[in-house]
Design a protein around this motif. Structure first.
Motif, PDB file in Angstrom:
ATOM      1  N   GLY A  38      60.897  54.273  64.197  1.00 43.57           N
ATOM      2  CA  GLY A  38      61.126  52.971  64.794  1.00 43.57           C
ATOM      3  C   GLY A  38      62.007  52.984  66.021  1.00 43.57           C
ATOM      4  N   VAL A  39      62.444  54.182  66.449  1.00 40.84           N
ATOM      5  CA  VAL A  39      63.256  54.296  67.663  1.00 40.84           C
ATOM      6  C   VAL A  39      62.415  54.990  68.731  1.00 40.84           C
ATOM      7  CG1 VAL A  39      65.336  55.242  68.713  1.00 40.84           C
ATOM      8  CG2 VAL A  39      65.400  54.367  66.368  1.00 40.84           C
ATOM      9  N   GLU A  40      62.168  54.286  69.810  1.00 39.04           N
ATOM     10  CA  GLU A  40      61.320  54.801  70.888  1.00 39.04           C
ATOM     11  C   GLU A  40      62.188  55.491  71.942  1.00 39.04           C
ATOM     12  OE1 GLU A  40      57.962  53.156  74.075  1.00 39.04           O
ATOM     13  OE2 GLU A  40      59.088  51.755  72.802  1.00 39.04           O
ATOM     14  N   VAL A  41      61.764  56.684  72.345  1.00 37.48           N
ATOM     15  CA  VAL A  41      62.492  57.440  73.367  1.00 37.48           C
ATOM     16  C   VAL A  41      61.511  57.863  74.454  1.00 37.48           C
ATOM     17  CG1 VAL A  41      63.997  59.393  73.853  1.00 37.48           C
ATOM     18  CG2 VAL A  41      64.043  58.323  71.583  1.00 37.48           C
ATOM     19  N   VAL A  42      61.797  57.501  75.686  1.00 37.99           N
ATOM     20  CA  VAL A  42      60.949  57.845  76.826  1.00 37.99           C
ATOM     21  C   VAL A  42      61.823  58.477  77.899  1.00 37.99           C
ATOM     22  CG1 VAL A  42      59.403  56.981  78.618  1.00 37.99           C
ATOM     23  CG2 VAL A  42      59.357  55.954  76.331  1.00 37.99           C
ATOM     24  N   ARG A  43      61.319  59.555  78.500  1.00 36.76           N
ATOM     25  CA  ARG A  43      62.087  60.228  79.555  1.00 36.76           C
ATOM     26  C   ARG A  43      61.347  60.109  80.881  1.00 36.76           C
ATOM     27  NH1 ARG A  43      62.830  65.873  77.854  1.00 36.76           N
ATOM     28  NH2 ARG A  43      60.640  66.074  78.452  1.00 36.76           N
ATOM     29  N   ARG A  44      62.099  59.791  81.923  1.00 38.76           N
ATOM     30  CA  ARG A  44      61.570  59.796  83.280  1.00 38.76           C
ATOM     31  C   ARG A  44      62.381  60.800  84.096  1.00 38.76           C
ATOM     32  NH1 ARG A  44      57.932  57.978  81.136  1.00 38.76           N
ATOM     33  NH2 ARG A  44      56.990  55.903  81.298  1.00 38.76           N
ATOM     34  N   ARG A  45      61.691  61.613  84.877  1.00 31.60           N
ATOM     35  CA  ARG A  45      62.356  62.674  85.634  1.00 31.60           C
ATOM     36  C   ARG A  45      62.592  62.245  87.073  1.00 31.60           C
ATOM     37  NH1 ARG A  45      62.844  67.296  82.959  1.00 31.60           N
ATOM     38  NH2 ARG A  45      61.482  67.780  81.209  1.00 31.60           N
ATOM     39  N   GLY A  46      63.820  62.407  87.536  1.00 30.25           N
ATOM     40  CA  GLY A  46      64.161  62.196  88.929  1.00 30.25           C
ATOM     41  C   GLY A  46      64.439  63.524  89.593  1.00 30.25           C
ATOM     42  N   PRO A  47      64.696  63.535  90.893  1.00 28.34           N
ATOM     43  CA  PRO A  47      64.923  64.806  91.593  1.00 28.34           C
ATOM     44  C   PRO A  47      66.177  65.546  91.141  1.00 28.34           C
ATOM     45  CG  PRO A  47      65.337  62.925  93.043  1.00 28.34           C
ATOM     46  CD  PRO A  47      64.705  62.385  91.805  1.00 28.34           C
ATOM     47  N   GLU A  48      67.192  64.811  90.659  1.00 27.24           N
ATOM     48  CA  GLU A  48      68.448  65.459  90.287  1.00 27.24           C
ATOM     49  C   GLU A  48      68.858  65.199  88.850  1.00 27.24           C
ATOM     50  OE1 GLU A  48      71.336  64.104  93.040  1.00 27.24           O
ATOM     51  OE2 GLU A  48      70.461  65.160  94.769  1.00 27.24           O
ATOM     52  N   ALA A  49      68.135  64.314  88.161  1.00 29.87           N
ATOM     53  CA  ALA A  49      68.541  63.970  86.795  1.00 29.87           C
ATOM     54  C   ALA A  49      67.339  63.452  86.019  1.00 29.87           C
ATOM     55  CB  ALA A  49      69.642  62.903  86.821  1.00 29.87           C
ATOM     56  N   ASP A  50      67.480  63.484  84.694  1.00 27.90           N
ATOM     57  CA  ASP A  50      66.514  62.846  83.814  1.00 27.90           C
ATOM     58  C   ASP A  50      67.084  61.517  83.353  1.00 27.90           C
ATOM     59  OD1 ASP A  50      64.898  65.026  84.040  1.00 27.90           O
ATOM     60  OD2 ASP A  50      65.355  65.860  82.078  1.00 27.90           O
ATOM     61  N   TYR A  51      66.198  60.535  83.141  1.00 28.35           N
ATOM     62  CA  TYR A  51      66.611  59.229  82.667  1.00 28.35           C
ATOM     63  C   TYR A  51      65.924  58.980  81.327  1.00 28.35           C
ATOM     64  CZ  TYR A  51      68.422  58.774  87.357  1.00 28.35           C
ATOM     65  OH  TYR A  51      69.115  58.984  88.526  1.00 28.35           O
ATOM     66  N   VAL A  52      66.740  58.862  80.279  1.00 28.78           N
ATOM     67  CA  VAL A  52      66.226  58.731  78.924  1.00 28.78           C
ATOM     68  C   VAL A  52      66.414  57.284  78.469  1.00 28.78           C
ATOM     69  CG1 VAL A  52      66.405  59.543  76.549  1.00 28.78           C
ATOM     70  CG2 VAL A  52      66.789  61.139  78.442  1.00 28.78           C
ATOM     71  N   PHE A  53      65.296  56.622  78.147  1.00 24.23           N
ATOM     72  CA  PHE A  53      65.311  55.229  77.692  1.00 24.23           C
ATOM     73  C   PHE A  53      65.162  55.234  76.172  1.00 24.23           C
ATOM     74  CE2 PHE A  53      63.962  55.344  82.004  1.00 24.23           C
ATOM     75  CZ  PHE A  53      64.416  54.191  82.611  1.00 24.23           C
ATOM     76  N   VAL A  54      66.093  54.593  75.488  1.00 21.14           N
ATOM     77  CA  VAL A  54      66.090  54.550  74.028  1.00 21.14           C
ATOM     78  C   VAL A  54      66.002  53.083  73.599  1.00 21.14           C
ATOM     79  CG1 VAL A  54      67.263  55.254  71.922  1.00 21.14           C
ATOM     80  CG2 VAL A  54      67.582  56.588  74.025  1.00 21.14           C
ATOM     81  N   ILE A  55      64.980  52.756  72.814  1.00 17.46           N
ATOM     82  CA  ILE A  55      64.762  51.375  72.372  1.00 17.46           C
ATOM     83  C   ILE A  55      64.673  51.369  70.853  1.00 17.46           C
ATOM     84  CG2 ILE A  55      63.308  49.326  72.584  1.00 17.46           C
ATOM     85  CD1 ILE A  55      62.122  50.590  75.129  1.00 17.46           C
ATOM     86  N   ASP A  56      65.520  50.573  70.227  1.00 14.74           N
ATOM     87  CA  ASP A  56      65.485  50.474  68.761  1.00 14.74           C
ATOM     88  C   ASP A  56      64.588  49.324  68.337  1.00 14.74           C
ATOM     89  OD1 ASP A  56      66.212  50.892  66.011  1.00 14.74           O
ATOM     90  OD2 ASP A  56      67.395  49.062  66.193  1.00 14.74           O
ATOM     91  N   HIS A  57      63.427  49.673  67.763  1.00 11.29           N
ATOM     92  CA  HIS A  57      62.510  48.671  67.217  1.00 11.29           C
ATOM     93  C   HIS A  57      62.739  48.459  65.723  1.00 11.29           C
ATOM     94  CE1 HIS A  57      60.025  48.772  70.888  1.00 11.29           C
ATOM     95  NE2 HIS A  57      60.150  50.086  70.847  1.00 11.29           N
TER      96      HIS A  57
END
Length: 282
Positions: free
Chosen positions: A221-240
């Motif tokens: 029930g916890v969604e985790v999505v990663r988006r990659r940038g040139p210098e860092a990763d961005y991790v989105f965490v959503i609690d459903h």
């Protein structure tokens, strides 16, 4: 693929129960629950960045799309195709020579007759599938032509359907799920729609063999999505789930909604969201 969706839902289909988006959702849900990030792309797109490509249904596919998927597999990719695919070209003209039409060579199978299932009807499956596995919506008489059998139809419909359909009973022992080495890649064919638990188990096996892992281990029930940038990763965490969760993150990461640097983990409150910036090379 809009054209594939339109063609699959024409009134001339062998079954009126076929719904393109229902099949896409059925395959997508277990991946989402496993924390596997999914992109949606066209059959003729550049697939070189992907370890695994899934086609829950491509009843209609043009020569360019079919050749692209075959080339992707031959170069080492993993392709999984759902039933009733490759049957017609872009003009909705039936491809001759047997089903699954455009995908016969890459899948290493040939089918000469479909047996759609009635609403609520199930056919038992055996082999490398969970106990009690069943297929729904569709079945077909399949013959391997180079592919190996992973699962087979175990018998005809359950007793709840009375005497059953003699055609379906004749499928006993016929392959229902196959795996085929093609070039340096692998192609899977699912000639039925397995029940949700069985489909999840099959997709787990397929993605694991392809080297596809979840973005981050997380509670159900916890969604985790990663988006990659040139210098860092961005991790989105959503609690459903409404329960909240603690997830590990990279050292030196920052939770952007609060601006606070994390100490190796981030806490997401029940029903809340966190966005974490993870620097590269830390």
């Amino acid at each position: 693929d809009w054209n594939a969706r339109w063609a699959l839902e024409l009134p001339s289909q062998p079954s009126g129960e076929l719904r393109y988006l229902d099949l896409v959702r059925a395959w997508y849900e277990p991946l989402w629950r496993s924390g596997v990030a999914v992109d949606f792309v066209r059959p003729d797109a550049d697939l070189s960045a992907y370890r695994l490509v899934l086609a829950p249904n491509l009843y209609l596919v043009d020569d360019t799309g079919a050749a692209n998927l075959a080339a992707y597999t031959g170069r080492g990719g993993t392709l999984a195709v759902g039933f009733h695919s490759g049957a017609v070209d872009e003009n909705c003209h039936v491809r001759l020579g047997g089903y699954p039409g455009a995908f016969r060579d890459v899948l290493g199978v040939r089918s000469d007759e479909p047996f759609p299932l009635l609403p609520g009807q199930r056919i038992a499956l055996s082999g490398a599938v969970p106990d009690g596995a069943t297929g729904t919506l569709w079945s077909e008489r399949l013959r391997p032509e180079g592919a190996e059998e992973v699962a087979a139809y175990a018998d005809g419909p359950p007793p709840a359907f009375g005497r059953g359909d003699p055609h379906l009973a004749a499928l006993d022992g016929v392959p229902a799920v196959t795996r085929h080495a093609y070039g340096t890649g692998t192609a899977w064919y699912l000639a039925t729609l397995p029940d949700p638990a069985t489909l999840a188990a099959l997709l787990d096996r397929i993605r694991t063999e392809a080297g596809v892992e979840p973005v981050r281990t997380a509670p159900d029930g916890v969604e985790v999505v990663r988006r990659r940038g040139p210098e860092a990763d961005y991790v989105f965490v959503i609690d459903h789930s409404g329960r909240g969760a603690d997830l590990p993150v990279a050292p030196g990461a920052t939770e952007l909604l609060t601006g606070k640097e994390t100490a190796g983990s981030v806490t997401v409150a029940p029903g809340d969201v966190a966005v974490v910036r993870e620097p590269r090379g830390r």
